[in-house]
Design a protein around this motif. Structure first.
Motif, PDB file in Angstrom:
ATOM      1  N   PRO A 171       6.140  10.813  16.101  1.00  0.00           N
ATOM      2  CA  PRO A 171       6.768   9.694  16.814  1.00  0.00           C
ATOM      3  C   PRO A 171       5.948   8.419  16.649  1.00  0.00           C
ATOM      4  N   SER A 172       6.630   7.336  16.308  1.00  0.00           N
ATOM      5  CA  SER A 172       5.932   6.098  15.968  1.00  0.00           C
ATOM      6  C   SER A 172       6.904   4.929  16.015  1.00  0.00           C
ATOM      7  N   PRO A 173       6.447   3.747  16.420  1.00  0.00           N
ATOM      8  CA  PRO A 173       7.287   2.546  16.280  1.00  0.00           C
ATOM      9  C   PRO A 173       7.495   2.121  14.833  1.00  0.00           C
ATOM     10  N   MET A 174       6.732   2.729  13.903  1.00  0.00           N
ATOM     11  CA  MET A 174       6.879   2.486  12.465  1.00  0.00           C
ATOM     12  C   MET A 174       6.521   1.058  12.062  1.00  0.00           C
ATOM     13  N   PHE A 175       5.521   0.476  12.703  1.00  0.00           N
ATOM     14  CA  PHE A 175       5.045  -0.824  12.247  1.00  0.00           C
ATOM     15  C   PHE A 175       4.273  -0.700  10.936  1.00  0.00           C
ATOM     16  N   ASP A 176       3.721   0.493  10.679  1.00  0.00           N
ATOM     17  CA  ASP A 176       2.987   0.717   9.430  1.00  0.00           C
ATOM     18  C   ASP A 176       3.374   2.068   8.840  1.00  0.00           C
ATOM     19  N   GLY A 177       4.651   2.263   8.632  1.00  0.00           N
ATOM     20  CA  GLY A 177       5.138   3.459   7.961  1.00  0.00           C
ATOM     21  C   GLY A 177       4.744   4.761   8.626  1.00  0.00           C
TER      22      GLY A 177
ATOM     23  N   ASN B 100      -8.715   6.881  12.920  1.00  0.00           N
ATOM     24  CA  ASN B 100      -9.274   5.563  13.222  1.00  0.00           C
ATOM     25  C   ASN B 100      -8.541   4.855  14.355  1.00  0.00           C
ATOM     26  N   HIS B 101      -7.240   5.078  14.474  1.00  0.00           N
ATOM     27  CA  HIS B 101      -6.447   4.306  15.420  1.00  0.00           C
ATOM     28  C   HIS B 101      -5.221   5.096  15.853  1.00  0.00           C
ATOM     29  N   VAL B 102      -4.564   4.594  16.881  1.00  0.00           N
ATOM     30  CA  VAL B 102      -3.278   5.122  17.306  1.00  0.00           C
ATOM     31  C   VAL B 102      -2.293   3.954  17.368  1.00  0.00           C
ATOM     32  N   SER B 103      -1.083   4.246  17.794  1.00  0.00           N
ATOM     33  CA  SER B 103      -0.098   3.184  18.001  1.00  0.00           C
ATOM     34  C   SER B 103      -0.343   2.494  19.341  1.00  0.00           C
ATOM     35  N   SER B 104       0.050   1.235  19.403  1.00  0.00           N
ATOM     36  CA  SER B 104      -0.002   0.534  20.686  1.00  0.00           C
ATOM     37  C   SER B 104       0.981   1.140  21.686  1.00  0.00           C
ATOM     38  N   ALA B 105       1.902   1.997  21.197  1.00  0.00           N
ATOM     39  CA  ALA B 105       2.812   2.716  22.082  1.00  0.00           C
ATOM     40  C   ALA B 105       2.250   4.058  22.539  1.00  0.00           C
ATOM     41  N   HIS B 106       1.066   4.430  22.064  1.00  0.00           N
ATOM     42  CA  HIS B 106       0.442   5.686  22.490  1.00  0.00           C
ATOM     43  C   HIS B 106       0.164   5.623  23.990  1.00  0.00           C
ATOM     44  N   PRO B 107       0.369   6.710  24.738  1.00  0.00           N
ATOM     45  CA  PRO B 107       0.153   6.683  26.188  1.00  0.00           C
ATOM     46  C   PRO B 107      -1.235   6.185  26.590  1.00  0.00           C
ATOM     47  N   TRP B 108      -2.243   6.503  25.815  1.00  0.00           N
ATOM     48  CA  TRP B 108      -3.586   6.022  26.154  1.00  0.00           C
ATOM     49  C   TRP B 108      -3.660   4.504  26.154  1.00  0.00           C
ATOM     50  N   PHE B 109      -3.068   3.871  25.141  1.00  0.00           N
ATOM     51  CA  PHE B 109      -3.173   2.417  25.060  1.00  0.00           C
ATOM     52  C   PHE B 109      -2.273   1.746  26.093  1.00  0.00           C
ATOM     53  N   VAL B 110      -1.109   2.329  26.351  1.00  0.00           N
ATOM     54  CA  VAL B 110      -0.243   1.796  27.406  1.00  0.00           C
ATOM     55  C   VAL B 110      -0.976   1.831  28.740  1.00  0.00           C
TER      56      VAL B 110
ATOM     57  N   TYR C 269       0.808  12.960  18.465  1.00  0.00           N
ATOM     58  CA  TYR C 269       0.453  13.834  17.349  1.00  0.00           C
ATOM     59  C   TYR C 269       1.070  15.222  17.450  1.00  0.00           C
ATOM     60  N   ARG C 270       1.714  15.532  18.554  1.00  0.00           N
ATOM     61  CA  ARG C 270       2.208  16.888  18.759  1.00  0.00           C
ATOM     62  C   ARG C 270       3.733  16.965  18.705  1.00  0.00           C
ATOM     63  N   ASP C 271       4.350  16.025  18.049  1.00  0.00           N
ATOM     64  CA  ASP C 271       5.806  16.032  17.961  1.00  0.00           C
ATOM     65  C   ASP C 271       6.225  15.362  16.657  1.00  0.00           C
ATOM     66  N   ILE C 272       7.516  15.359  16.392  1.00  0.00           N
ATOM     67  CA  ILE C 272       8.096  14.765  15.192  1.00  0.00           C
ATOM     68  C   ILE C 272       8.969  13.593  15.616  1.00  0.00           C
ATOM     69  N   ASP C 273       8.884  12.490  14.892  1.00  0.00           N
ATOM     70  CA  ASP C 273       9.741  11.355  15.208  1.00  0.00           C
ATOM     71  C   ASP C 273      11.202  11.766  15.026  1.00  0.00           C
ATOM     72  N   PRO C 274      12.063  11.418  15.995  1.00  0.00           N
ATOM     73  CA  PRO C 274      13.475  11.807  15.882  1.00  0.00           C
ATOM     74  C   PRO C 274      14.141  11.352  14.583  1.00  0.00           C
ATOM     75  N   VAL C 275      13.667  10.276  13.978  1.00  0.00           N
ATOM     76  CA  VAL C 275      14.277   9.828  12.721  1.00  0.00           C
ATOM     77  C   VAL C 275      14.067  10.865  11.625  1.00  0.00           C
TER      78      VAL C 275
END
Length: 571
Positions: free
Chosen positions: A82-88, A129-139, A95-101
């Motif tokens: 699962p990802s907002p897909m800002f960088d592919g 190195n990084h996660v998404s800004s949508a990751h629960p930790w960063f939110v 990390y424990r699931d699959i993006d619905p797309v």
């Protein structure tokens, strides 16, 4: 002796004849990663099963017979989380699931299992190195505010300048520009800055925090428990930072503030212990861009990673002396730690091989990448065919980026409004980005979507395919003995059965200028002619496979050949 070009595909040989199923009892199971041919799947562009214009796991599952017939040993999947897909997808939200797309976790488990039934292992991508800004930790960190424990998992810092209006240091972003973004406090005032070596939607993790280490170790176990045979570690030299976050200076003496820091090795040793705790052999594969051979080898010590990508060879120009130097340097770097070498011609970040080799500058460097450079695709294809036989004959394992086996070129005329790569967007359009090598695969048919999506698909492919790709589809090339696809298929069959190929020794032979010639066993020789003149082949040999047609004993320019020494003596 007559060189008959590419032998025809053997219709009487099935996948099962030459590719026995792999299990933990298979003789090569324990060290499969030392010899493997690994196929890189960029899921978004591989095959679209549901007609939404985006590749998915259903599409990959449907193409498993194709991959089995191709003859690969493992699949490496770019991030499918699962990802907002800002960088592919390299901006991971979970990390424990699959993006619905792409599908569901259950589908990923089926894919791993079904591939293994064909003797094909699966390697998943980890981005430490990084996660998404949508990751629960960063939110949580943003909501918690300055100075909160939730922000300690990242790199939040006050700015410099009278009012904190300047970034905390002078580090550059990997995507261009400044790797710091300023937050806004609840009252609307400017707040702290957070570090992101890549896109602003990819906040860097603080690996000094115990939660970060525990989380990644748990993620490894999660995917190993589901049958993954290995992990590819993205930007493996970047996760650890100097806690002081000092400026990067030209006269810097001592460790780099964020690249190749010694503390990384303790992290990867802990990962190796986890991998070794599973039955069979689970491989750790690093993306390590490292010009210092000695420091590169440290990542491959017996208790760290199993292999790492060979970027020096991938970016090397089509030049015999430079390629031989790259091969020798690479082998020498790996020898002290006993690690196998990997060979790769392209991936989802670099200009496709047939385009790069068709230019006057045949190397690769992000800094000099530009669209519109004059390109001779006929020349580039001939060289790419020769390069395929070169890499498949070298000691170690080989990576094939999807579409290389079809001879796909870089697509350089994608309309600006369709481009999605943040490398292009953040540069204001001055850097062409990487979308040109990520255009969806052509499978069949005479017009787009060329079988990438099912008939009657609701949406076109997420990136447009060139109209002239009809002769480059997998369907059009199947059964054509002169095609790139059949060259790869036949070469992989030979590589799987030829004694001495894969991991093992290499011995250079005396050769004319501009020619690479080496022996893997007394009975097997590879010759690659990079000069502009035809050259004589070694005496007392017969042709096993050639990258292009020729007759007599002269090997044409930009052509490679695999040879059998007739008496097997090595003379």
């Amino acid at each position: 002796m007559a060189g008959g070009g590419v032998p025809p595909a053997r219709k009487d040989v099935s996948v099962a004849d030459t590719r026995p199923p792999v299990s933990d009892h298979h003789p090569a199971a324990g060290d499969w990663w030392r010899n493997a041919v690994i196929y890189q799947v960029y899921p978004r562009s591989f095959a679209d099963g549901n007609g939404d214009g985006i590749g998915d796991l259903a599409g990959v599952r449907a193409k498993l017979p194709y991959l089995g017939e191709l003859g690969v040993d493992a699949l490496w999947f770019n991030p499918w989380y699962p990802s907002p897909m800002f960088d592919g997808g390299y901006d991971v939200a979970d990390y424990r699931d699959i993006d619905p797309v792409f599908g569901t976790l259950a589908e990923a488990e089926k894919l791993i299992s079904e591939a293994l039934d064909l003797g094909i292992r699966s390697i998943i991508d980890i981005v430490p190195n990084h996660v998404s800004s949508a990751h629960p930790w960063f939110v949580e960190a943003l909501a918690a505010g300055p100075g909160s424990p939730a922000r300690e998992r990242f790199w939040f810092r006050p700015g410099r300048g009278e009012h904190g209006e300047l970034p905390p240091n002078n580090w550059p972003s990997q995507f261009g520009g400044v790797p710091w973004t300023r937050t806004v406090n609840d009252d609307g005032t400017p707040g702290d800055w957070y570090l992101h070596l890549f896109d602003s939607q990819q906040p860097d993790l603080n690996w000094e925090h115990p939660d970060v280490r525990r989380e990644h170790e748990d993620v490894l176990r999660f995917w190993f428990d589901r049958g993954a045979a290995g992990v590819r570690i993205d930007s493996a030299s970047l996760p650890v930072k100097d806690p002081a976050l000092p400026d990067l200076t030209e006269d810097r003496d001592g460790p780099h503030p964020y690249d190749d820091r010694d503390e990384l090795h303790d992290i990867y040793r802990s990962w190796r212990r986890i991998a070794d705790s599973y039955p069979g052999s689970r491989a750790l594969i690093g993306e390590v861009w490292m010009p210092d051979a000695e420091r590169f080898a440290r990542y491959l010590r017996h208790d760290e990673m199993h292999t790492a990508f060979n970027f020096d060879f991938m970016s090397c120009p089509w030049d015999a002396a430079l390629l031989r130097a790259s091969i020798d340097t690479t082998l020498a770097a790996h020898e002290p730690v006993g690690a196998p070498v990997t060979w790769v011609l392209a991936n989802h970040d670099v200009t496709r091989t047939v385009t790069r080799y068709g230019r006057s500058d045949t190397g690769f460097d992000f800094a000099t990448k530009a669209h519109g450079t004059p390109t001779d695709l006929v020349l580039g294809t001939r060289r790419a065919r020769a390069a395929a036989l070169l890499t498949l004959a070298l000691p170690g394992s080989v990576y094939i980026y999807q579409g290389e086996e079809l001879g796909l070129p870089e697509v350089e005329d994608i309309p600006a409004e369709r481009l999605q790569d943040p490398m292009y967007l953040r540069s204001g359009g001055t850097v062409p980005g990487r979308d040109g090598c990520r255009v969806p695969m052509p499978w069949s048919g005479k017009e787009a979507p060329f079988g990438f999506s099912p008939d009657g698909a609701a949406q076109p492919p997420w990136l447009p395919q060139p109209a002239d790709w009809a002769d480059r589809t997998a369907g059009a090339q199947t059964g054509d003995a002169a095609s790139m696809l059949e060259l790869y298929r036949f070469a992989l069959r030979l590589r799987a059965t030829e004694p001495g190929l894969g991991d093992g020794p290499i011995r250079w032979l005396e050769s004319a200028p501009g020619v690479l010639a080496f022996r893997r066993t007394d009975a097997f020789t590879c010759v690659v002619n990079l000069s502009d003149q035809a050259v004589a082949l070694p005496a007392d040999t017969t042709v096993l496979l050639a990258s292009g047609p020729f007759t007599g004993d002269l090997l044409p320019s930009d052509t490679a050949v695999w040879l059998r020494t007739r008496d097997g003596s090595g003379a």
